[in-house]
Design an enzyme around this catalytic site. Structure first.
Site, PDB file in Angstrom:
ATOM      1  CD  GLU A 196      -5.639   5.570   0.249  1.00 19.57           C
ATOM      2  OE1 GLU A 196      -5.701   4.422   0.757  1.00 19.57           O
ATOM      3  OE2 GLU A 196      -4.768   6.410   0.576  1.00 19.57           O
TER       4      GLU A 196
ATOM      5  CG  HIS B  71       0.346   6.379  -0.563  1.00 18.11           C
ATOM      6  ND1 HIS B  71      -0.626   7.181  -1.107  1.00 18.11           N
ATOM      7  CD2 HIS B  71      -0.262   5.673   0.437  1.00 18.11           C
ATOM      8  CE1 HIS B  71      -1.781   6.976  -0.472  1.00 18.11           C
ATOM      9  NE2 HIS B  71      -1.574   6.066   0.464  1.00 18.11           N
TER      10      HIS B  71
ATOM     11  CG  HIS C 112      -1.791   1.169   1.365  1.00 17.37           C
ATOM     12  ND1 HIS C 112      -3.120   1.154   0.986  1.00 17.37           N
ATOM     13  CD2 HIS C 112      -1.552   2.421   1.840  1.00 17.37           C
ATOM     14  CE1 HIS C 112      -3.646   2.341   1.220  1.00 17.37           C
ATOM     15  NE2 HIS C 112      -2.715   3.133   1.744  1.00 17.37           N
ATOM     16  CD  GLU C 113       1.582   3.606   3.641  1.00 16.46           C
ATOM     17  OE1 GLU C 113       1.782   4.657   2.987  1.00 16.46           O
ATOM     18  OE2 GLU C 113       0.564   3.433   4.347  1.00 16.46           O
TER      19      GLU C 113
END
Length: 501
Positions: A295, A269, A265-266
């Site tokens: 996001e 980003h 997830h990170e």
């Protein structure tokens, strides 16, 4: 950022130079914030709060200087090239909002949020909302005052939401959240009534092994460690610039898939940040479009790649090698996509129940800001909503209203962008699948470069050249819609849980 000096007036160059200086200060402040959450000694908060407050005040003064207003006035009548016109549009928007907010209020908000971080950590560790409640009350008052300066006639939440998503209006956000509620609640009910039991990963997985796998996962996906780093934090996050985009994760020794999902997830980003134009640093063209788009990148990589069958066909040998397991790709795929009945923590939530966590927070924030909910009532209301929406009731404040870091940052209005980003991720993924030949085959082979290139070309490299709606139209050929996400969710989980749909 290179421009044709003959085609733009001097006021544009002056404006961009001033904006650049403000940007550099903001980025320095971001590093101070990262350090506070990751490395700073516990006793450093009083000085850090003053440091960050001072930097925020100077940055604010640069952005609202009278010269900025004069340059913007000069440029109103100019017929600028497309990119320069977008730069002026974005700086004008910021100037018009920020010029209405007193510098001393900006400084106070920055200081209070810096002081709030250790208070939140202590309250979370001691499982005591009452420890944090006075800070929340103070931040709510400051953010109401802030919103009132920007537009006293508008709904407070609407003003704050626009800080995080400037071009999707709150009515649209609420409509999408309602679509998610109407579709996902019955889908989750069907999943929970299903007789299918998906595979679950059990055992103990030491943190050092998880950290090694997290680093290897980032390298596999294409994270540039020359312009980033991996650390741990109580609440995973990513921050930085195209030159220095850092990620954090955290570990649960009983759940290795949690840290893996958090890391991916990170990564999403950070790869957006690393994909921004280097030559546009210090300009809106070198900044992300907004938190909905940001996001979308993390949720695309986490869910549409990291939770896909194709990914686990490729990745399961690496997982087994690190943890001494013998999972099959199908077992790993099932474990990564379980819909849990006892899901209390948002960042550990499955792909479906995640959005009910967002809706819960959105409703509580709106009521808090409107004065319809007292701060001391938050734990009880939170727990009631968890029971109503998710069928579980937190036994502690740490499992409930203290689990998120956002309120310690004063980030009221942030949460809807998580669900909006998930919706956009599905739309972007569908477009990428259409454009990239043999998409799943390439993921199954561990070849992610084509996806990186597609996202960079269609999203990252544009910075803020387009508004959110226009960027989505450019990337996908369609306006923003929840249809792709809802179709994807019903198809994927209908198949996993053998639903008759």
């Amino acid at each position: 950022m290179a421009t044709d000096q003959s085609s733009v007036p001097e006021a544009y160059d002056d404006l961009l130079e001033q904006y650049g200086r403000a940007t550099y200060l903001g980025d320095a402040n971001m590093v101070l914030s990262w350090d506070q959450e990751v490395m700073m000694p516990e006793g450093g908060t009083p000085a850090r709060a003053k440091q960050r407050g001072a930097v925020s005040a100077v940055q604010h003064d640069l952005l609202v200087d009278d010269d900025v207003g004069e340059w913007l006035d000069e440029l109103k009548s100019e017929d600028l090239p497309a990119e320069e016109s977008a730069v002026v549009r974005e700086i004008r928007r910021q100037y018009e909002r920020k010029a209405r907010v007193p510098t001393d209020l900006v400084e106070e908000i920055s200081e209070v949020t810096s002081d709030a971080h250790p208070v939140w950590q202590e309250a979370r560790e001691e499982d005591d909302w009452s420890t944090f409640a006075p800070t929340v009350e103070k931040l709510l008052d400051l953010k109401r005052e802030y919103a009132d300066h920007i537009d006293s006639s508008a709904d407070t939440y609407e003003v704050l939401f626009a800080d995080y998503e400037p071009y999707i209006d709150l009515d649209t956000a609420e409509e999408i959240l309602e679509q998610l509620r109407e579709t996902l609640v019955p889908l989750i009910d069907e999943v929970r009534e299903s007789d299918v039991d998906l595979y679950d990963v059990e055992g103990t997985y030491p943190e050092d092994q998880q950290l090694d796998l997290a680093r290897e996962t980032l390298e596999t996906l294409g994270y540039d460690f020359d312009h980033g780093r991996l650390d741990t934090a109580p609440h995973p996050f990513s921050s930085g610039t195209q030159f220095d985009a850092r990620v954090t994760t955290r570990f649960d020794e009983s759940d290795p898939l949690d840290s893996l999902g958090s890391t991916i997830h990170e990564f999403g980003h950070a790869t957006y940040t690393q994909g921004l134009r280097e030559d546009a640093y210090g300009s809106p063209l070198g900044e992300h479009r907004g938190l909905t788009v940001h996001e979308s990148q993390s949720r695309l990589w986490e869910n549409h790649v990291g939770r896909s069958r194709a990914f686990w066909d490729f990745f399961v040998p690496q997982f087994n090698d690190h943890h001494g397991t013998d999972l099959t790709p199908e077992q790993a795929y099932e474990a990564a996509n379980q819909v849990y009945e006892d899901n209390l923590i948002r960042v550990e939530a499955d792909e479906l129940t995640y959005h009910l966590h967002i809706i819960l927070r959105f409703e509580i924030e709106r009521d808090l800001l409107a004065g319809d909910l007292d701060v001391e009532e938050v734990p009880a209301v939170w727990n009631d909503k968890m029971e109503e929406y998710l069928g579980v009731r937190p036994e502690t404040d740490s499992e409930g209203c203290l689990q998120d870091i956002h309120w310690s940052h004063g980030s009221f209005g942030y949460f809807p962008t998580y669900s909006l980003g998930s919706v956009l991720a599905a739309q972007l993924h569908a477009a990428a699948e259409e454009d990239i030949d043999h998409f799943d085959t390439k993921v199954r082979a561990g070849e992610f470069e084509d996806l990186h290139t597609w996202l960079t070309d269609n999203v990252h490299s544009h910075g803020q050249r387009y508004t959110t709606d226009d960027l989505i139209q450019e990337a996908t050929g369609e306006s923003f819609t929840a249809d792709y996400f809802l179709e994807y969710a019903e198809s994927k989980f209908g198949d996993l849980y053998d639903l008759d749909r």
